[in-house]
Design a protein around this motif. Structure first.
Motif, PDB file in Angstrom:
ATOM      1  N   HIS A 164       1.300  10.889 -12.618  1.00 39.52           N
ATOM      2  CA  HIS A 164       1.482  10.189 -11.267  1.00 39.52           C
ATOM      3  C   HIS A 164       1.835   8.349 -11.788  1.00 39.52           C
ATOM      4  CE1 HIS A 164      -0.404  13.049  -8.129  1.00 39.52           C
ATOM      5  NE2 HIS A 164       0.109  13.614  -9.371  1.00 39.52           N
ATOM      6  N   GLY A 165       1.817   7.767 -10.513  1.00 38.97           N
ATOM      7  CA  GLY A 165       2.286   6.414 -10.836  1.00 38.97           C
ATOM      8  C   GLY A 165       1.244   5.395 -11.003  1.00 38.97           C
ATOM      9  N   GLY A 166      -0.249   5.979 -11.019  1.00 36.28           N
ATOM     10  CA  GLY A 166      -1.128   5.022 -11.273  1.00 36.28           C
ATOM     11  C   GLY A 166      -1.325   4.440 -12.520  1.00 36.28           C
ATOM     12  N   ALA A 167      -1.905   3.207 -12.736  1.00 29.51           N
ATOM     13  CA  ALA A 167      -1.969   2.564 -14.179  1.00 29.51           C
ATOM     14  C   ALA A 167      -2.892   1.152 -13.773  1.00 29.51           C
ATOM     15  CB  ALA A 167      -0.760   2.132 -14.643  1.00 29.51           C
ATOM     16  N   LEU A 218       6.619   7.786   5.518  1.00 21.35           N
ATOM     17  CA  LEU A 218       7.416   6.824   4.771  1.00 21.35           C
ATOM     18  C   LEU A 218       8.787   7.420   4.239  1.00 21.35           C
ATOM     19  CD1 LEU A 218       4.561   5.157   2.661  1.00 21.35           C
ATOM     20  CD2 LEU A 218       5.195   4.831   4.858  1.00 21.35           C
ATOM     21  N   THR A 219       9.840   6.802   4.340  1.00 23.68           N
ATOM     22  CA  THR A 219      10.960   7.121   3.617  1.00 23.68           C
ATOM     23  C   THR A 219      10.843   6.736   2.071  1.00 23.68           C
ATOM     24  OG1 THR A 219      13.319   7.017   3.862  1.00 23.68           O
ATOM     25  CG2 THR A 219      12.182   5.008   3.970  1.00 23.68           C
ATOM     26  N   ASN A 220      12.073   6.860   1.462  1.00 31.15           N
ATOM     27  CA  ASN A 220      12.248   6.435   0.017  1.00 31.15           C
ATOM     28  C   ASN A 220      11.580   5.176  -0.203  1.00 31.15           C
ATOM     29  OD1 ASN A 220      14.485   8.759   0.352  1.00 31.15           O
ATOM     30  ND2 ASN A 220      13.710   8.798  -1.970  1.00 31.15           N
ATOM     31  N   LEU A 269      -4.209   2.385  -7.616  1.00 33.00           N
ATOM     32  CA  LEU A 269      -3.736   2.040  -8.753  1.00 33.00           C
ATOM     33  C   LEU A 269      -1.980   2.387  -8.951  1.00 33.00           C
ATOM     34  CD1 LEU A 269      -6.504   3.088 -11.361  1.00 33.00           C
ATOM     35  CD2 LEU A 269      -5.984   0.751 -10.386  1.00 33.00           C
ATOM     36  N   GLY A 270      -1.747   3.090  -7.748  1.00 37.95           N
ATOM     37  CA  GLY A 270      -0.151   3.698  -7.843  1.00 37.95           C
ATOM     38  C   GLY A 270       0.744   2.793  -7.380  1.00 37.95           C
ATOM     39  N   PHE A 271       2.061   3.088  -7.152  1.00 41.75           N
ATOM     40  CA  PHE A 271       2.958   2.090  -6.552  1.00 41.75           C
ATOM     41  C   PHE A 271       2.712   1.421  -5.415  1.00 41.75           C
ATOM     42  CE2 PHE A 271       7.395   2.491  -4.565  1.00 41.75           C
ATOM     43  CZ  PHE A 271       7.616   1.147  -4.793  1.00 41.75           C
ATOM     44  N   ALA A 324       2.175  20.554   1.799  1.00 37.22           N
ATOM     45  CA  ALA A 324       1.061  20.110   1.519  1.00 37.22           C
ATOM     46  C   ALA A 324       0.793  18.624   1.956  1.00 37.22           C
ATOM     47  CB  ALA A 324       0.835  20.016   0.162  1.00 37.22           C
ATOM     48  N   LYS A 325       1.958  17.946   2.339  1.00 38.87           N
ATOM     49  CA  LYS A 325       1.733  16.793   2.808  1.00 38.87           C
ATOM     50  C   LYS A 325       1.562  16.527   4.241  1.00 38.87           C
ATOM     51  CE  LYS A 325       1.942  12.813   1.639  1.00 38.87           C
ATOM     52  NZ  LYS A 325       0.783  11.693   0.978  1.00 38.87           N
ATOM     53  N   LEU A 326       2.200  17.822   4.832  1.00 39.40           N
ATOM     54  CA  LEU A 326       2.211  18.042   6.469  1.00 39.40           C
ATOM     55  C   LEU A 326       0.764  18.197   6.897  1.00 39.40           C
ATOM     56  CD1 LEU A 326       3.640  17.938   9.122  1.00 39.40           C
ATOM     57  CD2 LEU A 326       4.315  20.265   8.401  1.00 39.40           C
ATOM     58  N   VAL A 336      -9.995   3.413  -4.962  1.00 37.69           N
ATOM     59  CA  VAL A 336     -10.384   4.697  -5.551  1.00 37.69           C
ATOM     60  C   VAL A 336      -9.129   5.297  -5.907  1.00 37.69           C
ATOM     61  CG1 VAL A 336     -11.528   7.172  -4.966  1.00 37.69           C
ATOM     62  CG2 VAL A 336     -12.177   4.973  -3.744  1.00 37.69           C
ATOM     63  N   ASP A 337      -9.209   5.781  -7.107  1.00 35.94           N
ATOM     64  CA  ASP A 337      -7.924   6.519  -7.703  1.00 35.94           C
ATOM     65  C   ASP A 337      -8.259   7.345  -9.159  1.00 35.94           C
ATOM     66  OD1 ASP A 337      -5.465   6.857  -9.266  1.00 35.94           O
ATOM     67  OD2 ASP A 337      -4.526   5.437  -7.892  1.00 35.94           O
ATOM     68  N   ALA A 338      -8.100   8.527  -9.100  1.00 37.46           N
ATOM     69  CA  ALA A 338      -8.111   9.355 -10.400  1.00 37.46           C
ATOM     70  C   ALA A 338      -7.266   9.178 -11.334  1.00 37.46           C
ATOM     71  CB  ALA A 338      -8.334  10.947  -9.789  1.00 37.46           C
ATOM     72  N   GLU A 388     -11.347  11.337  -7.963  1.00 37.84           N
ATOM     73  CA  GLU A 388     -10.897  12.180  -6.975  1.00 37.84           C
ATOM     74  C   GLU A 388     -11.133  11.819  -5.666  1.00 37.84           C
ATOM     75  OE1 GLU A 388      -9.633  15.105  -5.622  1.00 37.84           O
ATOM     76  OE2 GLU A 388      -8.151  14.920  -7.114  1.00 37.84           O
ATOM     77  N   ILE A 389     -10.259  11.797  -4.542  1.00 40.24           N
ATOM     78  CA  ILE A 389     -10.798  11.287  -3.484  1.00 40.24           C
ATOM     79  C   ILE A 389     -11.737  12.155  -2.776  1.00 40.24           C
ATOM     80  CG2 ILE A 389      -8.930   9.548  -3.073  1.00 40.24           C
ATOM     81  CD1 ILE A 389      -7.907  12.031  -1.041  1.00 40.24           C
ATOM     82  N   GLY A 390     -11.909  13.563  -3.260  1.00 43.25           N
ATOM     83  CA  GLY A 390     -12.650  14.597  -2.758  1.00 43.25           C
ATOM     84  C   GLY A 390     -13.926  14.398  -3.371  1.00 43.25           C
TER      85      GLY A 390
HETATM   86  N1  LIG Z   1       7.127   6.321  -3.341  1.00 47.15           N
HETATM   87  C1  LIG Z   1       7.743   6.978  -2.231  1.00 47.15           C
HETATM   88  O1  LIG Z   1       8.666   6.750  -1.909  1.00 47.15           O
HETATM   89  C2  LIG Z   1       6.950   7.573  -1.321  1.00 47.15           C
HETATM   90  C3  LIG Z   1       7.491   8.208   0.019  1.00 47.15           C
HETATM   91  C4  LIG Z   1       6.870   8.882   0.960  1.00 47.15           C
HETATM   92  C5  LIG Z   1       5.427   8.998   0.998  1.00 47.15           C
HETATM   93  N2  LIG Z   1       4.890   8.364  -0.028  1.00 47.15           N
HETATM   94  C6  LIG Z   1       3.313   8.487   0.008  1.00 47.15           C
HETATM   95  O2  LIG Z   1       2.730   7.242  -0.403  1.00 47.15           O
HETATM   96  C7  LIG Z   1       1.604   7.436  -1.278  1.00 47.15           C
HETATM   97  C8  LIG Z   1       1.608   6.482  -2.348  1.00 47.15           C
HETATM   98  O3  LIG Z   1       2.790   6.998  -3.015  1.00 47.15           O
HETATM   99  P1  LIG Z   1       3.177   6.139  -4.574  1.00 47.15           P
HETATM  100  O4  LIG Z   1       4.570   6.260  -4.635  1.00 47.15           O
HETATM  101  O5  LIG Z   1       2.544   5.028  -4.637  1.00 47.15           O
HETATM  102  O6  LIG Z   1       2.499   7.298  -5.587  1.00 47.15           O
HETATM  103  P2  LIG Z   1       1.931   6.962  -6.910  1.00 47.15           P
HETATM  104  O7  LIG Z   1       2.116   8.165  -7.740  1.00 47.15           O
HETATM  105  O8  LIG Z   1       2.538   5.557  -7.551  1.00 47.15           O
HETATM  106  O9  LIG Z   1       0.361   6.597  -6.668  1.00 47.15           O
HETATM  107  C9  LIG Z   1      -0.377   7.710  -6.374  1.00 47.15           C
HETATM  108  C10 LIG Z   1      -1.655   7.347  -6.749  1.00 47.15           C
HETATM  109  O10 LIG Z   1      -2.623   8.240  -6.307  1.00 47.15           O
HETATM  110  C11 LIG Z   1      -3.473   8.595  -6.962  1.00 47.15           C
HETATM  111  N3  LIG Z   1      -4.139  10.093  -6.677  1.00 47.15           N
HETATM  112  C12 LIG Z   1      -3.227  11.173  -6.381  1.00 47.15           C
HETATM  113  N4  LIG Z   1      -3.891  12.099  -5.873  1.00 47.15           N
HETATM  114  C13 LIG Z   1      -5.181  11.600  -5.887  1.00 47.15           C
HETATM  115  C14 LIG Z   1      -6.172  12.176  -5.557  1.00 47.15           C
HETATM  116  N5  LIG Z   1      -6.243  13.292  -4.971  1.00 47.15           N
HETATM  117  N6  LIG Z   1      -7.471  11.607  -5.761  1.00 47.15           N
HETATM  118  C15 LIG Z   1      -7.511  10.404  -6.532  1.00 47.15           C
HETATM  119  N7  LIG Z   1      -6.476   9.595  -6.815  1.00 47.15           N
HETATM  120  C16 LIG Z   1      -5.449  10.385  -6.377  1.00 47.15           C
HETATM  121  C17 LIG Z   1      -2.543   8.709  -8.474  1.00 47.15           C
HETATM  122  O11 LIG Z   1      -3.632   8.435  -9.423  1.00 47.15           O
HETATM  123  C18 LIG Z   1      -1.896   7.557  -8.258  1.00 47.15           C
HETATM  124  O12 LIG Z   1      -2.402   6.407  -8.820  1.00 47.15           O
HETATM  125  C19 LIG Z   1       1.562   9.015  -1.164  1.00 47.15           C
HETATM  126  O13 LIG Z   1       0.663   9.561  -0.308  1.00 47.15           O
HETATM  127  C20 LIG Z   1       2.881   9.369  -1.143  1.00 47.15           C
HETATM  128  O14 LIG Z   1       2.925  10.650  -0.375  1.00 47.15           O
HETATM  129  C21 LIG Z   1       5.619   7.679  -1.037  1.00 47.15           C
END
Ligand SMILES: NC(=O)c1ccc[n+]([C@@H]2O[C@H](COP(=O)([O-])OP(=O)(O)OC[C@H]3O[C@@H](n4cnc5c(N)ncnc54)[C@H](O)[C@@H]3O)[C@@H](O)[C@H]2O)c1
Length: 348
Positions: free
Chosen positions: A65-68, A198-200, A37-39, A174-176, A58-60, A83-85
């Motif tokens: 965060h960016g989810g919608a 991923l970069t920006n 549901l995120g970006f 945490a990501k590492l 699967v999205d909490a 939660e994914i866990g």
């Molecule tokens: N956007 C960037 O520039 C960027 C850069 C590097 C890495 N990333 C990675 O890409 C992935 C997606 O990022 P994004 O920009 O789409 O972020 P986002 O916030 O738009 O989307 C993340 C989604 O994950 C969900 N979420 C987070 N933790 C969760 C959990 N434990 N259980 C269930 N749902 C969970 C949130 O509700 C959200 O909908 C992430 O892993 C992020 O670290 C993004």
């Protein structure tokens, strides 16, 4: 691949995917997208649905965060809002062919304000998720999204995968850890996992209304509202920015079985100064607000990594992937998208 009764992707199909990141190669595949549901996740879901894959998300909907649900409005996908866990994920993982594990918390500032939450979302949840997947479907193909933040302050002009990992904030740590858990499950348990740093990323369906998920959504929001873009420092800091369709292509290309166990950088072929990026966005929007240089806020400066340029040679050599969308074109497409959907500027 997949649980008994699951379907293995044909290798000819996979090699087409390899060179192009063509979603069509996943037609008919059962796909799970965490963070769907995120970006980035929702853009991937759109591509998979368009290609004829069956998709479960699967999205909490983690607050801030960016989810919608708006991001996938009108699409025929199953959504498990958890939660994914959580053990309930086993229900959707059991017969998946491909699992795209994109869930994560992306805010560097928030990770410093609430480190335990970031570690929970980016590390502990992923440890539990991998255990669930190993229990019900250890043969699923998995693509996981990591971040270039794992490198910290770059020591080289262009950063490749051999660069030391020395994160400067809790999010990077945490990501590492989450990425390394995926590598351990690939090596020790023989699971078919690939991680992408991923970069920006920018483009449609990114949450614009937060100040804490990177500079690009803030620049777009300000310019689309006709407000002044403020750049911290002197504007010479450089970044490579990747349009989201290029990221989706890389994620799909990474389902190729030849790259199981690999960790790849995914960045743009060009870097630009923040001053130039801001100017391109102002020009594309016609914003009267312009651009101003302002002093660094202390909270941001202490975790800043300076200029960063991704070297994505390895994924190009392995899969043929490289960024295709020029920055000016990606910015124009992004502006068009947000002008066509006022929800993104009005939502909180
Ligand atoms: N956007 C960037 O520039 C960027 C850069 C590097 C890495 N990333 C990675 O890409 C992935 C997606 O990022 P994004 O920009 O789409 O972020 P986002 O916030 O738009 O989307 C993340 C989604 O994950 C969900 N979420 C987070 N933790 C969760 C959990 N434990 N259980 C269930 N749902 C969970 C949130 O509700 C959200 O909908 C992430 O892993 C992020 O670290 C993004």
């Amino acid at each position: 691949m997949g649980a008994p009764g699951g379907r293995r992707l044909a290798s000819s199909t996979v090699s087409q995917t390899a060179s192009s990141g063509d979603p069509g190669s996943l037609a008919g595949a059962r796909c799970v997208v965490t963070g769907g549901l995120g970006f980035i996740g929702s853009n991937l879901v759109h591509a998979l649905v368009d290609a004829g894959a069956s998709v479960a998300v699967v999205d909490a909907l983690v607050p801030e965060h960016g989810g919608a649900l708006h991001n996938i409005a009108g699409l025929d996908v199953d959504v498990l809002r958890t939660e994914i866990g959580d053990p309930s994920v086993r229900d959707v993982l059991g017969d998946a062919d491909v699992v795209f594990n994109l869930a994560g918390q992306v805010s560097h500032i928030e990770s410093m304000r609430d480190p335990m939450r970031d570690l929970q979302l980016n590390t502990m949840s992923h440890a539990a998720f991998l255990e669930h997947l190993r229990a019900v479907n250890p043969g699923a193909r998995v693509v996981h999204t990591s971040t270039r933040q794992v490198y910290g302050i770059p020591g080289d002009a262009a950063v490749d995968e051999r660069h030391v990992t020395r994160p400067v904030d809790v999010n990077g740590v945490a990501k590492l850890a989450g990425e390394q858990l995926h590598s351990v499950y690939a090596k020790a348990h023989g699971m078919a996992i690939t991680s992408l740093r991923l970069t920006n990323v920018y483009g449609p369906r990114q949450r614009l209304t937060s100040d804490h998920v990177g500079f690009l959504p803030v620049f777009f929001r300000k310019a689309l509202r006709g407000q002044r873009i403020e750049i911290y420092g002197d504007g010479t800091q450089r970044r490579d920015c990747l349009f989201v369709s290029d990221v989706v292509d890389a994620i799909i290309a990474a389902t190729d079985e030849r790259v199981v166990g690999e960790v790849f950088n995914v960045g743009s072929r060009r870097d630009e100064s923040l001053g130039s990026i801001a100017k391109l966005i102002v020009d594309a929007t016609g914003s009267p607000g312009g651009v101003a240089l302002v002093p660094w806020p202390k909270e941001e400066q202490r975790i800043d990594i300076g200029s960063f340029r991704t070297d994505s040679t390895r994924i190009h050599e392995a899969l043929g992937w490289r960024s295709r969308v020029e920055l000016a074109d990606g910015i124009a497409a992004t502006v068009d998208f947000y002008r066509g959907d006022a929800w993104y500027l009005s939502s909180t």
